[in-house]
Scaffold this motif. Structure first.
Motif, PDB file in Angstrom:
ATOM      1  N   GLY A  51      34.705  39.556  34.569  1.00 53.20           N
ATOM      2  CA  GLY A  51      35.497  39.343  36.154  1.00 53.20           C
ATOM      3  C   GLY A  51      36.876  38.803  36.232  1.00 53.20           C
ATOM      4  O   GLY A  51      37.279  38.467  36.546  1.00 53.20           O
ATOM      5  N   THR A  52      36.170  37.345  35.576  1.00 59.91           N
ATOM      6  CA  THR A  52      36.872  36.339  35.615  1.00 59.91           C
ATOM      7  C   THR A  52      38.156  36.398  35.359  1.00 59.91           C
ATOM      8  O   THR A  52      39.334  36.064  35.502  1.00 59.91           O
ATOM      9  N   VAL A  53      38.872  37.160  33.633  1.00 61.81           N
ATOM     10  CA  VAL A  53      39.722  37.018  33.357  1.00 61.81           C
ATOM     11  C   VAL A  53      40.610  38.603  34.069  1.00 61.81           C
ATOM     12  O   VAL A  53      41.721  38.787  33.983  1.00 61.81           O
ATOM     13  N   MET A  54      39.390  39.801  34.668  1.00 59.59           N
ATOM     14  CA  MET A  54      40.723  40.813  34.971  1.00 59.59           C
ATOM     15  C   MET A  54      41.216  40.051  36.634  1.00 59.59           C
ATOM     16  O   MET A  54      42.006  39.962  37.089  1.00 59.59           O
ATOM     17  N   THR A  55      40.672  38.711  36.978  1.00 57.01           N
ATOM     18  CA  THR A  55      41.253  38.287  38.553  1.00 57.01           C
ATOM     19  C   THR A  55      42.615  37.660  38.622  1.00 57.01           C
ATOM     20  O   THR A  55      43.067  37.402  38.807  1.00 57.01           O
ATOM     21  N   MET A  56      42.325  37.088  37.163  1.00 60.58           N
ATOM     22  CA  MET A  56      43.003  35.689  36.552  1.00 60.58           C
ATOM     23  C   MET A  56      44.517  36.901  36.093  1.00 60.58           C
ATOM     24  O   MET A  56      45.598  36.501  36.192  1.00 60.58           O
ATOM     25  N   LEU A  57      43.537  38.492  35.320  1.00 63.38           N
ATOM     26  CA  LEU A  57      44.882  39.103  35.642  1.00 63.38           C
ATOM     27  C   LEU A  57      45.560  39.860  36.602  1.00 63.38           C
ATOM     28  O   LEU A  57      46.846  40.251  36.648  1.00 63.38           O
ATOM     29  N   LEU A  58      45.032  40.840  37.773  1.00 63.55           N
ATOM     30  CA  LEU A  58      45.422  40.805  38.568  1.00 63.55           C
ATOM     31  C   LEU A  58      45.714  39.592  40.176  1.00 63.55           C
ATOM     32  O   LEU A  58      46.541  40.076  40.963  1.00 63.55           O
ATOM     33  N   TRP A  59      45.660  39.110  40.354  1.00 69.95           N
ATOM     34  CA  TRP A  59      46.033  38.103  41.376  1.00 69.95           C
ATOM     35  C   TRP A  59      47.524  37.582  41.137  1.00 69.95           C
ATOM     36  O   TRP A  59      48.086  37.874  41.923  1.00 69.95           O
ATOM     37  N   PRO A  60      47.798  37.534  39.698  1.00 69.42           N
ATOM     38  CA  PRO A  60      49.703  37.423  39.895  1.00 69.42           C
ATOM     39  C   PRO A  60      50.253  38.261  40.526  1.00 69.42           C
ATOM     40  O   PRO A  60      51.659  38.330  40.802  1.00 69.42           O
ATOM     41  N   GLU A  61      49.663  39.977  40.243  1.00 66.29           N
ATOM     42  CA  GLU A  61      49.998  41.001  40.450  1.00 66.29           C
ATOM     43  C   GLU A  61      49.905  41.412  42.033  1.00 66.29           C
ATOM     44  O   GLU A  61      49.580  42.548  42.284  1.00 66.29           O
ATOM     45  N   ARG A  62      49.314  40.392  42.267  1.00 68.43           N
ATOM     46  CA  ARG A  62      49.007  41.065  43.779  1.00 68.43           C
ATOM     47  C   ARG A  62      49.697  41.699  44.624  1.00 68.43           C
ATOM     48  O   ARG A  62      49.629  42.643  45.637  1.00 68.43           O
ATOM     49  N   THR A  63      50.732  40.983  44.849  1.00 71.74           N
ATOM     50  CA  THR A  63      51.990  41.469  45.735  1.00 71.74           C
ATOM     51  C   THR A  63      52.425  42.099  45.324  1.00 71.74           C
ATOM     52  O   THR A  63      52.119  43.609  46.566  1.00 71.74           O
ATOM     53  N   ARG A  64      52.413  43.269  44.526  1.00 67.89           N
ATOM     54  CA  ARG A  64      53.135  44.507  43.513  1.00 67.89           C
ATOM     55  C   ARG A  64      52.419  45.055  43.803  1.00 67.89           C
ATOM     56  O   ARG A  64      52.226  46.698  44.210  1.00 67.89           O
ATOM     57  N   LEU A  65      50.389  45.375  43.616  1.00 65.41           N
ATOM     58  CA  LEU A  65      50.097  46.100  43.903  1.00 65.41           C
ATOM     59  C   LEU A  65      49.361  46.569  45.497  1.00 65.41           C
ATOM     60  O   LEU A  65      49.361  47.587  45.535  1.00 65.41           O
ATOM     61  N   GLU A  66      49.966  45.414  46.143  1.00 61.64           N
ATOM     62  CA  GLU A  66      50.005  46.086  48.190  1.00 61.64           C
ATOM     63  C   GLU A  66      50.960  47.012  47.974  1.00 61.64           C
ATOM     64  O   GLU A  66      51.411  47.685  48.323  1.00 61.64           O
ATOM     65  N   GLY A  67      52.102  46.383  47.488  1.00 65.11           N
ATOM     66  CA  GLY A  67      53.329  47.651  47.800  1.00 65.11           C
ATOM     67  C   GLY A  67      53.601  48.567  46.651  1.00 65.11           C
ATOM     68  O   GLY A  67      54.386  49.683  46.899  1.00 65.11           O
ATOM     69  N   LEU A  68      52.628  48.801  46.379  1.00 64.07           N
ATOM     70  CA  LEU A  68      52.626  50.220  45.529  1.00 64.07           C
ATOM     71  C   LEU A  68      52.121  51.322  46.615  1.00 64.07           C
ATOM     72  O   LEU A  68      52.402  52.667  45.734  1.00 64.07           O
ATOM     73  N   VAL A  69      51.441  51.259  47.272  1.00 63.37           N
ATOM     74  CA  VAL A  69      50.834  52.516  48.064  1.00 63.37           C
ATOM     75  C   VAL A  69      52.541  52.631  49.168  1.00 63.37           C
ATOM     76  O   VAL A  69      52.287  53.936  49.765  1.00 63.37           O
ATOM     77  N   THR A  70      53.462  52.419  48.968  1.00 65.12           N
ATOM     78  CA  THR A  70      54.781  52.697  49.581  1.00 65.12           C
ATOM     79  C   THR A  70      55.436  53.833  48.725  1.00 65.12           C
ATOM     80  O   THR A  70      56.472  54.051  49.500  1.00 65.12           O
ATOM     81  N   LEU A  71      55.354  53.282  47.395  1.00 64.54           N
ATOM     82  CA  LEU A  71      56.296  54.072  46.543  1.00 64.54           C
ATOM     83  C   LEU A  71      55.330  55.553  46.009  1.00 64.54           C
ATOM     84  O   LEU A  71      54.618  55.712  46.685  1.00 64.54           O
ATOM     85  N   ASP A  72      56.722  56.547  45.449  1.00 67.74           N
ATOM     86  CA  ASP A  72      56.409  57.846  44.900  1.00 67.74           C
ATOM     87  C   ASP A  72      55.322  57.554  43.823  1.00 67.74           C
ATOM     88  O   ASP A  72      55.020  57.031  43.263  1.00 67.74           O
ATOM     89  N   VAL A  73      54.272  58.862  43.793  1.00 69.95           N
ATOM     90  CA  VAL A  73      53.611  59.240  42.701  1.00 69.95           C
ATOM     91  C   VAL A  73      54.143  58.448  40.855  1.00 69.95           C
ATOM     92  O   VAL A  73      53.384  57.963  40.514  1.00 69.95           O
ATOM     93  N   ALA A  74      55.353  59.243  41.145  1.00 71.66           N
ATOM     94  CA  ALA A  74      56.523  59.267  39.888  1.00 71.66           C
ATOM     95  C   ALA A  74      56.151  57.853  39.872  1.00 71.66           C
ATOM     96  O   ALA A  74      56.651  56.793  38.334  1.00 71.66           O
ATOM     97  N   ALA A  75      57.004  56.672  40.178  1.00 72.08           N
ATOM     98  CA  ALA A  75      57.072  55.250  39.866  1.00 72.08           C
ATOM     99  C   ALA A  75      55.486  54.819  39.963  1.00 72.08           C
ATOM    100  O   ALA A  75      55.902  53.587  39.316  1.00 72.08           O
ATOM    101  N   ILE A  76      54.582  55.178  40.332  1.00 73.37           N
ATOM    102  CA  ILE A  76      53.089  54.422  40.707  1.00 73.37           C
ATOM    103  C   ILE A  76      53.079  54.596  39.035  1.00 73.37           C
ATOM    104  O   ILE A  76      52.040  53.603  38.106  1.00 73.37           O
ATOM    105  N   LEU A  77      52.607  56.016  38.591  1.00 73.89           N
ATOM    106  CA  LEU A  77      52.270  55.570  37.188  1.00 73.89           C
ATOM    107  C   LEU A  77      52.686  55.373  36.070  1.00 73.89           C
ATOM    108  O   LEU A  77      51.491  54.773  35.260  1.00 73.89           O
ATOM    109  N   PRO A  78      53.922  54.423  35.751  1.00 73.21           N
ATOM    110  CA  PRO A  78      54.934  53.530  34.857  1.00 73.21           C
ATOM    111  C   PRO A  78      54.034  52.436  35.042  1.00 73.21           C
ATOM    112  O   PRO A  78      53.196  52.373  33.710  1.00 73.21           O
ATOM    113  N   PHE A  79      53.910  52.129  35.905  1.00 71.41           N
ATOM    114  CA  PHE A  79      53.708  50.870  35.867  1.00 71.41           C
ATOM    115  C   PHE A  79      51.946  50.769  35.776  1.00 71.41           C
ATOM    116  O   PHE A  79      51.156  49.805  34.938  1.00 71.41           O
ATOM    117  N   THR A  80      51.541  51.519  36.321  1.00 64.68           N
ATOM    118  CA  THR A  80      49.840  51.689  36.068  1.00 64.68           C
ATOM    119  C   THR A  80      49.148  51.484  35.132  1.00 64.68           C
ATOM    120  O   THR A  80      48.248  50.794  34.113  1.00 64.68           O
TER     121      THR A  80
END
Length: 355
Positions: A158-187
């Motif tokens: 859990g600690t490691v996952m938090t450390m990985l996700l926290w720096p990407e929180r802004t990009r993850l929030e912005g994924l909801v506005t993107l097209d599915v085709a653009a989300i899949l490569p990042f995911t």
């Protein structure tokens, strides 16, 4: 009583026979974390190697199904044929990766111990369905350790996952506005990154857990002094019985030697400690030892020899040398030919004089 208690304490390392018996029962050192790590590592490797191929195959199958959904008949036999076709195409796309992951899972077990075929673990036991035994296992030391280990593993991951996700929180929030085709490569990239970190962390956890499980298993296999004694009796025989057999063999050999002494040509002695009875007839390659012995046996050989008129020659150096280098029913070594020939020659001359 104290000595008996010490004999029953399991303080001794297990013998190889004890370890082999445990293996035959299916009782082996096994860490579930090691098996889990192999599955995770295999799945990550398969995604890196076959991920694009699987995605392409599934995309072709499911994309064609969705784009032509309005033209595909789904009534009666057509629906069964459609289901079979989709199933075959999906299996074809993921069959090899799944098979390889299954091989990794098998390898995770085989690397911990050699292949075991045992049905003893399947044998019904009342302890397996006993509520009291189940309650005892639930709150046993091993259960508490496993519970603490699970909590620690969740906390670390859990600690490691938090450390990985926290720096990407802004990009993850912005994924909801993107097209599915653009989300899949990042995911896909981010998921593989997380899996990679999980595999690395799980490698350390699996190594530590295997060491712990092995030590627990090894401690369980330890033996008491009494068990080691019993095993020794079963494998090598009871020491008392072996000693009795040895005494019987020695007794028979003495009787056989004493029966052969009257046929000897000469007995070479060190007055009271060594005696070697030799037999020689014309045509023989070398004199033959028919009896030998120390102390009481040496005196008995001398007694029998004198009773049957066999010459007794006192030659301490030769007697000791023959006793050390020749066995009963064997010819004397070549290095003693000359000394023995002199003794036998002396005996023959003495007999001619007497006759």
């Amino acid at each position: 009583m104290a000595e008996q208690s010490e004999d029953n304490e399991k303080t001794e390392d297990p013998t190889q026979k004890r370890l082999d018996e445990a293996l035959e029962r299916g009782d082996v050192a096994k860490s579930q974390e090691v098996s889990t790590w192999f599955v995770l590592a295999g799945a990550t490797l398969m995604l890196l190697t076959f991920g694009n191929q699987m995605a392409s195959g599934l995309k072709t199958t499911l994309g064609g199904l969705i784009s032509n959904a309005h033209r595909i008949p789904t009534d009666g036999t057509a629906l069964i044929l459609l289901s079979g076709r989709i199933g075959k195409e999906v299996i074809a796309a993921v069959a090899i990766p799944i098979l390889l992951v299954a091989l990794f899972a098998i390898g995770g077990n085989m690397i911990q111990h050699r292949l075991v075929w045992s049905t003893q673990s399947l044998t019904p036991k009342l302890s397996k369905i006993s509520p009291a035994a189940g309650f005892k296992r639930l709150f046993s030391k091993i259960a508490l350790v496993n519970f603490a280990k699970g909590i620690a593993k969740i906390a670390i991951l859990g600690t490691v996952m938090t450390m990985l996700l926290w720096p990407e929180r802004t990009r993850l929030e912005g994924l909801v506005t993107l097209d599915v085709a653009a989300i899949l490569p990042f995911t896909a990239v981010f998921a593989l990154k997380m899996l990679g970190f999980v595999v690395i962390i799980m490698a350390f956890i699996a190594g530590a857990d295997y060491f712990f499980q092995y030590r627990q298993w090894y401690e369980k296999q330890k033996m008491s002094l009494q068990e080691i004694k019993e095993e020794f009796k079963q494998t090598d025989g009871d020491p008392q019985i072996k000693a009795r057999i040895r005494r019987i063999r020695e007794s028979r050999m003495r009787k056989r030697m004493m029966a052969a002494v009257p046929e000897a040509s000469v007995v070479v002695m060190n007055p009271t400690h060594y005696a070697v009875a030799l037999k020689y007839e014309r045509g023989d390659n070398a004199p033959l030892c028919v009896a030998k012995g120390l102390d009481n046996i040496a005196l008995k050989i001398r007694e029998v020899a004198e009773a049957h008129g066999v010459p007794v020659v006192e030659n301490p150096p030769l007697a000791r040398a023959l006793h050390a280098t020749v066995d009963v029913d064997q010819e004397i070594p070549a290095e003693h030919y000359r000394a023995v020939a002199e003794v036998i020659g002396y005996v023959m001359r003495l007999r001619r004089r007497l006759n």
